[in-house]
Design a protein around this motif. Structure first.
Motif, mmCIF file in Angstrom:
data_model
loop_
_atom_site.group_PDB
_atom_site.id
_atom_site.type_symbol
_atom_site.label_atom_id
_atom_site.label_comp_id
_atom_site.label_asym_id
_atom_site.label_seq_id
_atom_site.Cartn_x
_atom_site.Cartn_y
_atom_site.Cartn_z
ATOM 1 N N GLN B 141 13.722 0.012 -0.121
ATOM 2 C CA GLN B 141 12.499 -0.752 0.062
ATOM 3 C C GLN B 141 11.391 -0.216 -0.858
ATOM 4 N N SER B 142 10.860 -1.077 -1.689
ATOM 5 C CA SER B 142 9.841 -0.610 -2.633
ATOM 6 C C SER B 142 8.462 -1.144 -2.258
ATOM 7 N N PHE B 143 7.966 -0.570 -1.184
ATOM 8 C CA PHE B 143 6.583 -0.850 -0.771
ATOM 9 C C PHE B 143 6.035 0.442 -0.178
ATOM 10 N N TYR B 144 4.763 0.422 0.126
ATOM 11 C CA TYR B 144 4.129 1.630 0.668
ATOM 12 C C TYR B 144 4.270 1.652 2.189
ATOM 13 N N LYS B 146 3.052 3.540 4.390
ATOM 14 C CA LYS B 146 1.856 3.848 5.187
ATOM 15 C C LYS B 146 0.881 2.678 5.264
ATOM 16 N N LEU B 147 1.126 1.662 4.433
ATOM 17 C CA LEU B 147 0.239 0.497 4.461
ATOM 18 C C LEU B 147 0.824 -0.572 5.387
ATOM 19 N N THR B 148 -0.045 -1.460 5.828
ATOM 20 C CA THR B 148 0.447 -2.558 6.673
ATOM 21 C C THR B 148 1.124 -3.595 5.778
ATOM 22 N N GLU B 151 -1.459 -5.396 3.736
ATOM 23 C CA GLU B 151 -2.041 -4.509 2.723
ATOM 24 C C GLU B 151 -1.083 -4.349 1.541
#
Lengths: 619, 369
Positions: B141-144, B146-148, B151
């Motif tokens: 998964q290539s997302f952050y 800690k962000l919603t 976001e």
């Protein structure tokens, strides 16, 4: 015009993208409790602890060990002085026990008094300190305070000794004044002696001790004697010759007579006369011979007498010559005596002059109080700031230290978090340019550090009030330069390493290296000359020194613009190297990313590079 | 001799594989086809393919240090298709996909992007050319985390240069499209795996890409989640997006993809529709039998005695699997054979060969080579 609009739009978009990325980074960090605590509370805690640690100049619990093989009143007086301060002293039975107690941590220092400790004697007036130099900062404090206490006692002793010296000087001066007349008399006497010597010398020089045997005529006398002897000898010879001739003539006459026809009587008579003549001639010959003998004897005696006279004349001449030599020697001796007397006179005059000067010098000593001589200048060291703590002196170094460590540790983490995140590839796939990500990392780190700096400066403003406020602008400017420089260094470390562990380790080494290679722990002046020369260019030293000048010394920019330029140059250099490194290592990092993409490729990539496998296995 | 339809398909497949036109002509002429007809077909098919080709890989070679991953690989990504790339683990699927979008620079060869009314662009030289057009969802998964959800999507929309109302609209649309409306304020790392994958895909399509590349989209997902992801992919495709999927889950690829490319031996060795591939590589059926006594060796002997053609036979999980070109004959004879052996049938099932079988056959063939 159109191009300008596009450029402007691009710039705005880029700035807003950087802002959004920074916001995102901060948001992520803030959602990690540990990060929040470190970022916000870290500097506060640091300032708090530093404040507590450095907010005094006292040494409350320093314990000093004492050892002496034989205590006496002098050593006891020193120990009393130490006890008067905050030190707790403890006496040990042996030197080894005393030094051993330092190693065990029971005491901080050990003071050894020499056996029969007393003043003025070499090796007996020694106080030896044993200190634990591993506690470098404490050593400085202990040495300082102990030296202060011991120098107090030393000062007392010095005062006593100086008082004695002054008394001796007074006595000397009195003696000089008393004996000054004697020296004057000595001068006169010397002068007189010199004059006498001169007189004697003159008289001796007047004496004529010349003797010429020629003038006596002894040589002529010999010649005359020889001439007389010659003439007498000639006369005798002539006489003898004449007598011989007369005899011959007589004989001839006789023969002639005999042959003549003269009468026999005549012949007889002539013969008789001739015989008488012959007899007379013989008598004359005898007489002549006698005279000759007598002349010979007389001549010999005369020669002997003449020789005696000549010999005596020679003796006399020798004696006179000896007398002349002796006179010359005497004159020379007298010259030496005269020179010595002259020198003595000069010495006496010098002595007199010296005595006068000593007297004058002694009389010019205005301070005759021993205490004033021992400590002619009373030093009163006051801090340039009103605070009575070390904190204000350490504050600039402390700020740069916080900036350095935070930037150098935080930035590589940010770089690696971004690079090792699964979003690394997605970020690449977006239309945002790579330099925007580089700038965002820099901006994020810069922002966080600025927040920390703001906290520190806020607290510091309360602590240092007006002092910091007066140079706030330049202080902030220097701090920002330091933030920029150390952030770039942090970025460089982040780009160079692939794991947070290795990056943090390197960052710690780098920061600690810069710290140890600075004046924060030991003064640069105590380093070897070449090392010290290099250390002066240490960015940490340059930044902290700049800050010290602005905060502590309140110096104007004109006095440190060169250092400011140097720091700006460092920033530009570090930035260039960091960005260059990013682009140089990008391909390598892409390969690394691919290696992390699919765990199924572990085996395949292991064939490529065992290092990859290790990295993947760790993940 | 095959029919003209089959000939056309054959030429199309060969062109898509990157086989030089001269070579195709030579082979077909040698097998008896008139040269003029073959040439006509080749020209027609080539122009049709080129017209619809979106991305074209030409002679891509890539090695990591000394390990060769791709060797002169050729591939055409036709516009509007769902192209599946299958291959063994470590065959180079991800590398191929990353080269396709210009993230990895090949050692040799090029990727050409062809857009309507525009000159072809080299993706290798100008990777930025494809960035606006392509979305890429990686296996991880290539997302952050800690962000919603919102976001994350907002962040990536900003990175694609979306601002203001346009951005808001697209963010909301992507959230709704991916079925993440209820989870939009949830921290991404706390989402279930399926929703995380959906978020990942949503982040990939925020800029309405013309091509979506998915690397192992259903890896590590449960069957229900897998279905929902395929559903989403089909939805995206239905909006006209070309999709390229790399996966080793062949069943899913067979089910969803309109075209399949087989990556083997460092190059694309076959490309075609699932039916084409199965019909080319296997005319055989598989008959699966399970009996009470499982006396399978005697059953095989009896079948062979009845002169029913058997290609292969294997025993898997207590079941006898027979591959045969005459399934009807075998199924008709089997009950009497088993009865003669005093055994009873528990399961009897005949099926067409799957993509997996094709892949196995291809693998065996290439291994023999």
């Amino acid at each position: 015009m159109n191009n300008q609009k596009i450029n402007k739009k691009e710039i705005i978009t880029t700035i807003s993208t950087i802002f959004l990325i920074v916001k995102k980074n901060v948001k992520i960090l803030m959602r990690t409790k540990a990060s929040t605590i470190i970022i916000i509370l870290g500097p506060l805690l640091l300032i708090f602890f530093a404040g507590i640690a450095f907010d005094n100049t006292n040494t409350y619990t320093v314990k000093i060990g004492i050892y002496s093989s034989a205590y006496n009143s002098l050593s006891n007086s020193f120990i009393e002085k130490l006890n008067e301060k905050q030190f707790k002293t403890k006496q040990y039975l042996t030197e080894e026990k005393c030094t051993g107690a330092i190693k065990q941590g029971d005491i901080h220092a050990c003071v050894i008094f020499a056996p029969d400790f007393q003043l003025g004697k070499n090796a007996s007036n020694e106080i030896t300190f044993y200190l634990d130099y591993s506690k470098l900062n404490l050593v400085w404090t202990i040495t300082k305070v102990m030296s202060e206490q011991l120098s107090l006692r030393s000062k007392e002793l010095s005062t006593n000794m100086t008082a004695e010296l002054i008394r001796a000087l007074d006595l000397t001066r009195a003696q000089i004044q008393k004996r000054r007349q004697s020296v004057a008399t000595l001068t006169t006497q010397n002068d007189e002696a010199s004059r006498h010597v001169y007189d004697i010398q003159s008289r001796l020089e007047e004496l004529d001790l010349q003797l010429d045997p020629a003038q006596i005529g002894a040589t002529n006398l010999t010649l005359q004697k020889n001439r007389v002897q010659h003439w007498v000898q000639n006369s005798v010879t002539l006489g003898e010759s004449a007598l011989q001739q007369a005899s011959q003539y007589v004989g001839a006459i006789n023969d002639l007579i005999k042959a003549s026809q003269a009468s026999t009587d005549l012949k007889e008579s002539v013969h008789k006369y001739l015989q008488t003549t012959v007899n007379d001639i013989d008598t004359l010959k005898e007489r002549m011979s006698t005279t000759k003998n007598i002349l010979g004897q007389e001549s010999t005696e005369f020669d002997s007498s003449l020789n005696n006279i000549l010999t005596n004349i020679g003796y006399t001449k020798n004696k006179i010559d000896t007398a002349a030599t002796t006179r010359q020697l005497t004159i020379d001796e007298l010259n030496v005596i005269k020179t010595l007397l002259d020198k003595a006179l000069i010495n006496i005059l010098e002595l007199q002059k010296s005595l006068n000067e000593i007297d004058k010098s002694i009389s010019t000593i205005q301070i005759t109080d021993a205490g004033s001589i021992v400590q002619p200048i009373v030093t009163n060291i006051k801090p340039i700031t009103t605070e009575k703590s070390y904190l204000n002196y350490l504050f600039p170094t402390l700020i740069i230290l916080v900036i350095m460590y935070t930037a150098i540790l935080l930035t590589p983490i940010l770089v690696l978090l971004e690079r090792n995140a699964p979003t690394y590839f997605r970020n690449f796939m977006t239309t945002t340019k790579e330099y925007v990500f580089i700038a965002s990392t820099f901006a994020t780190s810069g922002f966080l550090l600025t927040v920390q700096l703001a906290i520190i400066l806020f607290v510091a403003t309360i602590l240092f009030s007006s002092q910091l406020l007066s140079s706030l602008f330049i202080t902030i400017f220097v701090c920002l330069l330091a933030i920029i420089f150390f952030t770039f260094i942090g970025m460089l470390i982040g780009y160079l390493f692939n794991t947070e562990e290795s990056a943090i380790l390197t960052a710690t080494f780098a920061a600690t290296g810069l710290l140890f290679f600075s004046d924060a722990i030991i003064p640069i002046e105590t380093m070897s000359p070449w090392l010290g020369a290099i250390a002066k260019f240490n960015p940490f030293v340059v930044a902290s020194s700049l800050l010290r000048k602005t905060i502590v010394l309140n110096a104007t920019i004109g006095t440190f613009w060169q250092d400011l330029l140097l720091l700006m140059f460092y920033c530009a250099l570090a930035g260039t190297i960091a960005v260059w490194t990013y682009y140089e290592l990008r391909k390598h990092n892409t390969a690394k990313y691919i290696a992390t993409l699919a765990p199924t490729k572990q085996t395949m990539l292991a064939k490529i590079n065992p290092k990859f496998l290790r990295l993947l296995m760790r993940k | 001799m095959v029919s003209p339809e089959t000939l056309e398909k054959h030429i199309e497949r060969k062109i898509e594989q990157g086989t030089p036109q001269k070579e195709i002509l030579k082979v077909l002429v040698n097998s008896g086809w008139p040269e003029e007809i073959v040439q006509q077909y080749i020209q027609k098919t080539a122009s049709t393919i080129e017209q619809f080709a979106f991305l074209k890989m030409e002679g891509i070679t890539k090695s990591f240090n000394t390990h060769l991953v791709l060797d002169r690989a050729e591939l055409l990504v036709p516009a509007g298709e769902i192209l599946g790339i299958i291959g063994e683990s470590g065959a180079g699927k991800s590398t191929l996909l990353h080269i396709l979008v210009g993230f990895i620079e090949p050692d040799a060869g090029d990727v050409i992007l062809t857009l309507q009314d525009q000159n072809p662009i080299s993706v290798t030289k100008h990777p930025e050319a494809i960035k606006k057009l392509a979305g890429f969802s990686t296996q991880t998964q290539s997302f952050y985390g800690k962000l919603t959800v919102s976001e994350n999507i907002k962040h990536f929309s900003a990175l694609y240069g979306l601002r203001g109302v346009e951005a808001i609209e697209k963010i909301n649309s992507a959230i709704a499209f991916a079925g993440l409306s209820e989870a939009k304020d949830i921290i991404a790392q706390t989402l279930p795996r399926a929703l995380q994958k959906k978020l990942d895909i949503a982040c990939s399509i925020i800029h309405n890409p013309r091509i979506l590349i998915l690397d192992e989209p259903t890896a590590d997902l449960d069957p229900i989640a897998v279905d929902s992801i395929w559903e989403l992919i089909e939805q995206i495709h239905s909006q006209g997006t070309t999709i390229v999927i790399a996966s080793h889950v062949l069943e899913d690829i067979e089910r969803v993809c309109s075209k399949i490319a087989i990556l083997r031996d460092k190059k694309i060795i076959e490309i075609g529709t699932p039916d084409e591939l199965t019909s080319i590589y296997s005319q055989n059926y598989q008959v699966m039998i399970e009996t009470i006594h499982q006396n399978y060796s005697k059953i095989i002997k009896a079948i062979k005695a009845d002169k029913i053609k058997i290609i292969s036979e294997t025993i898997k999980q207590n079941k006898l699997i027979i591959t045969t070109p005459n399934p009807e004959q075998l199924v008709a004879k089997l009950p009497s054979i088993i009865q003669k052996l005093s055994d009873k049938i528990k399961i009897l099932h005949a099926s067409k060969p799957t993509l997996k079988d094709v892949f196995q056959i291809v693998s065996q063939k290439t291994n023999k080579k």
